[in-house]
Design a protein around this motif. Structure first.
Motif, short mmCIF file in Angstrom:
data_model
loop_
_atom_site.label_atom_id
_atom_site.label_comp_id
_atom_site.label_asym_id
_atom_site.label_seq_id
_atom_site.Cartn_x
_atom_site.Cartn_y
_atom_site.Cartn_z
N LEU A 64 0.83 -1.21 0.00
CA LEU A 64 0.00 0.00 0.00
C LEU A 64 0.86 1.26 0.00
N GLY A 65 1.97 1.24 0.75
CA GLY A 65 2.85 2.40 0.81
C GLY A 65 3.51 2.69 -0.52
N TYR A 66 4.05 1.65 -1.16
CA TYR A 66 4.69 1.84 -2.46
C TYR A 66 3.68 2.29 -3.52
N LEU A 67 2.49 1.71 -3.51
CA LEU A 67 1.47 2.12 -4.48
C LEU A 67 0.99 3.55 -4.24
N ALA A 68 0.82 3.93 -2.97
CA ALA A 68 0.40 5.30 -2.66
C ALA A 68 1.47 6.30 -3.09
N LEU A 69 2.73 5.96 -2.85
CA LEU A 69 3.81 6.86 -3.24
C LEU A 69 3.92 6.96 -4.76
N ALA A 70 3.79 5.83 -5.45
CA ALA A 70 3.86 5.85 -6.92
C ALA A 70 2.69 6.62 -7.51
N SER A 71 1.50 6.45 -6.97
CA SER A 71 0.35 7.18 -7.50
C SER A 71 0.47 8.67 -7.22
N ALA A 72 1.05 9.05 -6.09
CA ALA A 72 1.26 10.47 -5.80
C ALA A 72 2.25 11.08 -6.80
N VAL A 73 3.28 10.33 -7.17
CA VAL A 73 4.25 10.82 -8.16
C VAL A 73 3.59 10.96 -9.53
N VAL A 74 2.76 9.99 -9.91
CA VAL A 74 2.07 10.07 -11.19
C VAL A 74 1.11 11.25 -11.23
N VAL A 75 0.34 11.44 -10.16
CA VAL A 75 -0.60 12.57 -10.10
C VAL A 75 0.17 13.88 -10.17
N LEU A 76 1.28 13.98 -9.46
CA LEU A 76 2.09 15.21 -9.52
C LEU A 76 2.60 15.45 -10.93
N GLY A 77 3.05 14.40 -11.62
CA GLY A 77 3.52 14.55 -12.99
C GLY A 77 2.40 15.01 -13.93
N VAL A 78 1.21 14.45 -13.76
CA VAL A 78 0.08 14.85 -14.60
C VAL A 78 -0.29 16.30 -14.34
N VAL A 79 -0.32 16.70 -13.09
CA VAL A 79 -0.65 18.09 -12.76
C VAL A 79 0.40 19.04 -13.33
N LEU A 80 1.68 18.71 -13.17
CA LEU A 80 2.73 19.57 -13.72
C LEU A 80 2.67 19.63 -15.24
N ALA A 81 2.40 18.50 -15.88
CA ALA A 81 2.29 18.50 -17.34
C ALA A 81 1.10 19.32 -17.81
N PHE A 82 0.00 19.23 -17.09
CA PHE A 82 -1.19 19.99 -17.46
C PHE A 82 -0.93 21.49 -17.35
N PHE A 83 -0.43 21.92 -16.19
CA PHE A 83 -0.19 23.35 -16.02
C PHE A 83 0.99 23.85 -16.85
N GLY A 84 1.97 22.98 -17.10
CA GLY A 84 3.06 23.35 -18.00
C GLY A 84 2.56 23.53 -19.42
N GLY A 85 1.63 22.66 -19.83
CA GLY A 85 1.03 22.79 -21.16
C GLY A 85 0.20 24.04 -21.27
N LEU A 86 -0.52 24.38 -20.20
CA LEU A 86 -1.28 25.63 -20.21
C LEU A 86 -0.37 26.84 -20.31
N ALA A 87 0.74 26.81 -19.59
CA ALA A 87 1.69 27.92 -19.65
C ALA A 87 2.30 28.03 -21.03
N TRP A 88 2.65 26.90 -21.62
CA TRP A 88 3.23 26.89 -22.97
C TRP A 88 2.24 27.40 -23.98
N PHE A 89 1.01 26.95 -23.86
CA PHE A 89 -0.04 27.38 -24.79
C PHE A 89 -0.33 28.87 -24.63
N GLY A 90 -0.31 29.35 -23.38
CA GLY A 90 -0.56 30.77 -23.13
C GLY A 90 0.56 31.67 -23.61
N ALA A 91 1.78 31.15 -23.71
CA ALA A 91 2.92 31.96 -24.14
C ALA A 91 2.80 32.30 -25.63
N PHE A 92 2.09 31.51 -26.40
CA PHE A 92 1.96 31.75 -27.83
C PHE A 92 0.67 32.45 -28.20
N GLN A 93 -0.10 32.87 -27.25
CA GLN A 93 -1.36 33.56 -27.54
C GLN A 93 -1.18 35.04 -27.68
#
Length: 93
Positions: A64-93
């Protein structure tokens, strides 16, 4: 002649509890505590002469600990990719 049942390792119980908490209230901290205490519990259980119970709980806490830690890392990566994509998209507007 009555034989007392071997005690359950307290670190195994802590590992299982924090493994469950890692999925609900404390994703990163709960996962880390579950991993550390799970490994400590398994080593104590292996070294003990009377073999206390709790190896299954320690393994469950580790999983449970390893899975919780791995899922937290994946969620953090998805959130960073989402907001990074928004920032990238906003830079070209």
């Amino acid at each position: 002649m009555s034989h007392a049942a071997p005690e359950t390792n307290s670190l195994a119980i802590i590992s299982l509890v924090f493994g469950i908490l890692g999925w609900s209230f404390l994703p990163v901290v709960g996962g880390l505590v579950a991993i550390v205490t799970g490994h400590l519990a398994r080593s104590e259980i292996r070294r003990a002469a009377e073999r206390p119970q709790g190896d299954g709980m320690a393994v469950a806490g580790l999983v449970l600990g390893y899975l919780a830690l791995a899922s937290a890392v994946v969620v953090l990566g998805v959130v960073l990719a989402f907001f990074g994509g928004l920032a990238w998209f906003g830079a070209f507007q």
